[in-house]
Motif scaffolding. Structure first.
Motif, short mmCIF file in Angstrom:
data_model
loop_
_atom_site.label_atom_id
_atom_site.label_comp_id
_atom_site.label_asym_id
_atom_site.label_seq_id
_atom_site.Cartn_x
_atom_site.Cartn_y
_atom_site.Cartn_z
N THR A 16 -8.61 -4.95 70.56
CA THR A 16 -8.39 -5.95 69.51
C THR A 16 -8.38 -7.35 70.10
O THR A 16 -8.99 -8.29 69.55
CB THR A 16 -7.04 -5.69 68.80
N TYR A 17 -7.69 -7.48 71.23
CA TYR A 17 -7.66 -8.80 71.89
C TYR A 17 -9.07 -9.25 72.27
O TYR A 17 -9.45 -10.41 72.05
CB TYR A 17 -6.79 -8.76 73.14
N LYS A 18 -9.84 -8.33 72.86
CA LYS A 18 -11.20 -8.68 73.29
C LYS A 18 -12.05 -9.12 72.11
O LYS A 18 -12.83 -10.08 72.21
CB LYS A 18 -11.86 -7.49 74.00
N SER A 19 -11.93 -8.42 71.01
CA SER A 19 -12.72 -8.78 69.82
C SER A 19 -12.36 -10.18 69.34
O SER A 19 -13.24 -11.01 69.05
CB SER A 19 -12.48 -7.76 68.71
N LYS A 20 -11.04 -10.46 69.22
CA LYS A 20 -10.61 -11.80 68.78
C LYS A 20 -11.02 -12.87 69.80
O LYS A 20 -11.46 -13.94 69.42
CB LYS A 20 -9.10 -11.81 68.60
N ARG A 21 -10.85 -12.52 71.09
CA ARG A 21 -11.25 -13.50 72.13
C ARG A 21 -12.73 -13.82 72.04
O ARG A 21 -13.13 -14.99 72.06
CB ARG A 21 -10.93 -12.91 73.51
N ASP A 22 -13.58 -12.79 71.94
CA ASP A 22 -15.03 -13.02 71.89
C ASP A 22 -15.41 -13.83 70.65
O ASP A 22 -16.29 -14.70 70.71
CB ASP A 22 -15.77 -11.67 71.88
N ALA A 23 -14.74 -13.55 69.53
CA ALA A 23 -15.04 -14.29 68.31
C ALA A 23 -14.68 -15.76 68.46
O ALA A 23 -15.44 -16.65 68.06
CB ALA A 23 -14.29 -13.66 67.13
N LEU A 24 -13.50 -16.03 69.05
CA LEU A 24 -13.08 -17.42 69.25
C LEU A 24 -14.00 -18.14 70.21
O LEU A 24 -14.34 -19.31 70.00
CB LEU A 24 -11.63 -17.44 69.78
N LEU A 25 -14.37 -17.45 71.31
CA LEU A 25 -15.28 -18.08 72.28
C LEU A 25 -16.63 -18.39 71.65
O LEU A 25 -17.23 -19.44 71.90
CB LEU A 25 -15.45 -17.17 73.50
N GLN A 26 -17.15 -17.44 70.86
CA GLN A 26 -18.43 -17.67 70.21
C GLN A 26 -18.34 -18.81 69.20
O GLN A 26 -19.24 -19.66 69.10
CB GLN A 26 -18.88 -16.39 69.50
N GLN A 27 -17.22 -18.83 68.46
CA GLN A 27 -17.01 -19.92 67.48
C GLN A 27 -16.94 -21.27 68.19
O GLN A 27 -17.54 -22.25 67.75
CB GLN A 27 -15.73 -19.65 66.70
N LYS A 28 -16.20 -21.30 69.31
CA LYS A 28 -16.10 -22.55 70.07
C LYS A 28 -17.45 -22.99 70.60
O LYS A 28 -17.81 -24.16 70.55
CB LYS A 28 -15.12 -22.35 71.23
N LYS A 29 -18.21 -22.01 71.11
CA LYS A 29 -19.54 -22.32 71.66
C LYS A 29 -20.46 -22.89 70.58
O LYS A 29 -21.16 -23.88 70.79
CB LYS A 29 -20.15 -21.05 72.25
N GLU A 30 -20.44 -22.27 69.39
CA GLU A 30 -21.29 -22.74 68.29
C GLU A 30 -20.86 -24.13 67.81
O GLU A 30 -21.70 -24.98 67.50
CB GLU A 30 -21.24 -21.73 67.15
N THR A 31 -19.53 -24.33 67.75
CA THR A 31 -19.03 -25.64 67.32
C THR A 31 -19.44 -26.73 68.31
O THR A 31 -19.91 -27.82 67.92
CB THR A 31 -17.49 -25.61 67.21
N GLU A 32 -19.28 -26.45 69.60
CA GLU A 32 -19.66 -27.44 70.62
C GLU A 32 -21.15 -27.73 70.58
O GLU A 32 -21.59 -28.85 70.80
CB GLU A 32 -19.24 -26.94 72.01
N LYS A 33 -21.96 -26.67 70.33
CA LYS A 33 -23.40 -26.87 70.25
C LYS A 33 -23.75 -27.77 69.06
O LYS A 33 -24.58 -28.68 69.17
CB LYS A 33 -24.10 -25.51 70.11
N ALA A 34 -23.12 -27.52 67.92
CA ALA A 34 -23.36 -28.35 66.74
C ALA A 34 -22.91 -29.80 66.99
O ALA A 34 -23.59 -30.75 66.60
CB ALA A 34 -22.62 -27.76 65.53
N ASN A 35 -21.76 -29.94 67.68
CA ASN A 35 -21.27 -31.29 68.01
C ASN A 35 -22.25 -32.01 68.94
O ASN A 35 -22.45 -33.23 68.84
CB ASN A 35 -19.90 -31.19 68.66
N TYR A 36 -22.81 -31.24 69.86
CA TYR A 36 -23.79 -31.85 70.79
C TYR A 36 -24.99 -32.41 70.03
O TYR A 36 -25.44 -33.53 70.27
CB TYR A 36 -24.23 -30.78 71.79
#
Length: 596
Positions: free
Chosen positions: A105-125
């Protein structure tokens, strides 16, 4: 392993909003948990094997009906009971399942947050790149001062409103924005009739920024340094222009403070990389240690136990080493795990192997010995070396040939390999000795160059230099360690002869360059010529890019008051760069002519 404690710990982590801060802790729990489950599986397998062995011994004892054997059997049974008590601890399967679910469960939430952060940073870029394009358009096309300042206000608000971007792109992106801000402030904004109060206020604010950045040097938390530095750099860019005569001073102080902070940041991450590199090196060092521990295949139960203890000790040592880069550690870990898996698989199958395998392996190794004996007298050093190495690799893949035959076979195989490689070493040592004699010949030839007279004509001089180069090359090869020294002395002596000619410098330079290309051609150095042509073309493109930038900058100077001096300087640089391109084109032309 205390499963309950880790379960409570994971539940607490999952209840928090920012679960990413616990990644390393959860990773260590996961590693320990996997090792724990594996140890349980291993203990069950070993207990099963020992029970089978004990049962076999018991049956034999009953058949013999010997009293002493019965006593020995009883002792073995007691030892087995003790071992079983040690190997099979009570395990709560419900706790294991719960911990396993929490980790997933932790891994799933962690991966989702990391992916969300990555997508947000890409959009910000992408958003910040759009702001930079709008900024560049403002500088290049907006002529009305009032409208320019209205637009710059909106641009700065847009820039500030965009969130974080990928860390590896932030520095370049921020630098580009900073440069555009400087261009705006001092190619457009500075020429607006600013009031003295505004200039004084801006100077004070910029000084405050510099002091605040300098204060960051005392901050120990690198994350705080990075965050505050980014914030202060944005504030700096938002502050308007100040006194022109003080701008260079305050700007230098600002960039010096920024560079110092980045040095501090980079030093921190470099230290982290060093620590990770040390941890990686420590893990890599366990590979040969592990290989050495399992290098010899055990031949009886006692030997298998001794090697198993050694492997488990090395695994424990691996777990005690700190974190290292996941990308770099992955192949090392896969190698380490593969060696362990191979060992434990072999252990599991040990009692299933038949003695007939030894005979098969002896035949396979004898075939390799015969091939090695066929190759050992070959003088085709390169291809035979590759074949010998292939044979050695095949030898390693073949299993043990039996206690009595293995040593004898290995001695014969190694003897054939050693005979070939010893002959190869002797051959190349003789070549090195011959090359060493050529060094003396070439040194003498270089000294004799002083007495040679070159014709005054460029073409005749080129022919003479060509002849000299051919004679120099004909003296033979020299050791690679002497190439730089001897060839450097030769080129220096040849240049001194050319400098004595009554010719313009351009002709001398061209003569030497043509001689250089001709020498490379005569020596068959096609690769060197290709590399030289590529380097010249690369330099040409670089200068052309510089000219384009300089010509674009002329547009800024044209709208600036009192920029005549700077304008003349840039035009002079452009002319010099064009002359450099002409020189490069001439060299490329010489290469093309001489290598047709």
């Amino acid at each position: 392993m205390d499963l309950s404690t880790h379960i409570e710990q994971l539940k607490a982590f999952l209840a928090e909003e920012d679960i990413l801060q616990h990644r390393e802790t959860v990773k260590q729990i996961d590693i320990s948990f996997k090792a724990y489950k594996k140890s349980l599986e291993k203990a069950e397998k070993e207990t099963s094997t020992e029970e089978e062995t004990s049962a076999s011994a018991s049956d034999s004892a009953k058949a013999l009906g010997d009293t002493q054997n019965e006593e020995a059997q009883a002792e073995a049974a007691n030892a087995e009971i003790v071992a079983e008590a040690v190997v099979k601890p009570a395990v709560d399967s419900a706790l294991i399942e719960e911990l396993d679910n929490l980790i997933n469960t932790y891994k799933s939430k962690r991966d989702a947050l990391l992916q969300q952060k990555k997508e947000t940073e890409k959009a910000n870029y992408e958003a910040k790149k759009k702001v930079i394009e709008d900024f560049r358009d403002l500088i290049q096309n907006e002529e009305h001062i009032g409208k320019a300042f209205e637009r710059i206000k909106q641009i700065r608000e847009d820039w500030k409103a965009v969130g974080e971007v990928p860390r590896d792109k932030y520095h370049d992106l921020q630098n580009e924005y900073s440069k555009l801000s400087e261009t705006f402030n001092y190619n457009i904004g500075i020429y607006k009739e600013l009031k003295e109060h505004d200039l004084k206020t801006n100077f004070s604010l910029k000084n405050q920024i510099v002091h605040q950045i300098n204060d960051l040097k005392k901050e120990k938390d690198i994350k705080v340094v990075e965050t505050e530095l980014n914030k202060l750099r944005n504030e700096w860019d938002e502050i308007g222009g100040t006194y022109k005569d003080k701008w260079e001073i305050i700007k230098e102080k600002y960039w010096e403070a920024v560079r110092t902070c980045y040095d501090k940041i980079n030093a921190h991450y470099e230290d982290q990389r060093k620590i990770q590199a040390e941890n990686l090196a420590a893990k890599q060092a366990l590979i040969p240690k592990l290989e050495a521990a399992v290098a010899k295949t055990p031949e009886n139960v006692k030997e298998w136990k001794a090697v198993t203890d050694a492997v488990l000790a090395i695994q424990k040592e691996w777990k005690g080493i700190g974190f290292s880069s996941r990308k770099e550690t992955k192949p090392v870990w896969e190698n380490f795990r593969a060696i362990c898996n191979k060992f434990f698989d072999a252990k599991q199958q040990f009692f299933e192997k038949k003695k007939g395998n030894d005979s098969v392996n002896r035949d396979k190794k004898q075939i390799l010995i015969d091939k090695a004996n066929e190759l050992k007298t070959s003088k085709d050093w390169r291809n035979t070396t590759e074949e010998m190495i292939k044979l050695q690799k095949q030898w390693k893949k073949i299993g043990h040939a039996g206690q009595h035959a293995e040593h004898k076979l290995w001695k014969a195989f190694r003897g054939a390999c050693d005979e070939f490689f010893n002959a190869k070493d002797s051959h190349y040592k003789e070549l090195e000795s011959a090359f060493a004699e050529n060094v003396g010949k070439k040194e003498t030839f270089i000294k004799d160059l002083a007495s040679i007279e070159l014709p005054a004509s460029v073409e005749e001089a080129l022919e003479k230099i060509k002849s000299i180069g051919q004679e120099f090359a004909a003296l033979g090869d020299i050791p690679s360690s002497q190439h730089k020294k001897i060839n450097g002395a030769y080129n220096k002596a040849l240049q001194e002869k050319v400098n004595q000619l009554d010719l313009p410098d351009s002709d001398k330079s061209g003569l030497l360059f043509r001689a250089k290309i001709q020498g490379m051609k005569d020596a068959g150095d096609d690769r060197g010529i290709a590399d030289l042509r590529r380097d010249l073309q690369k330099s040409k493109r670089k200068i052309e890019d510089e000219i384009n930038k300089q010509e674009n900058n002329l547009g800024f100077f044209n709208i600036s008051k009192g920029a005549e001096g700077l304008l003349a300087g840039v035009k002079s640089q452009i002319e010099n760069n064009k002359k450099d391109i002409e020189k490069i084109n001439e060299k490329i032309k010489i290469i093309n002519i001489l290598t047709r």
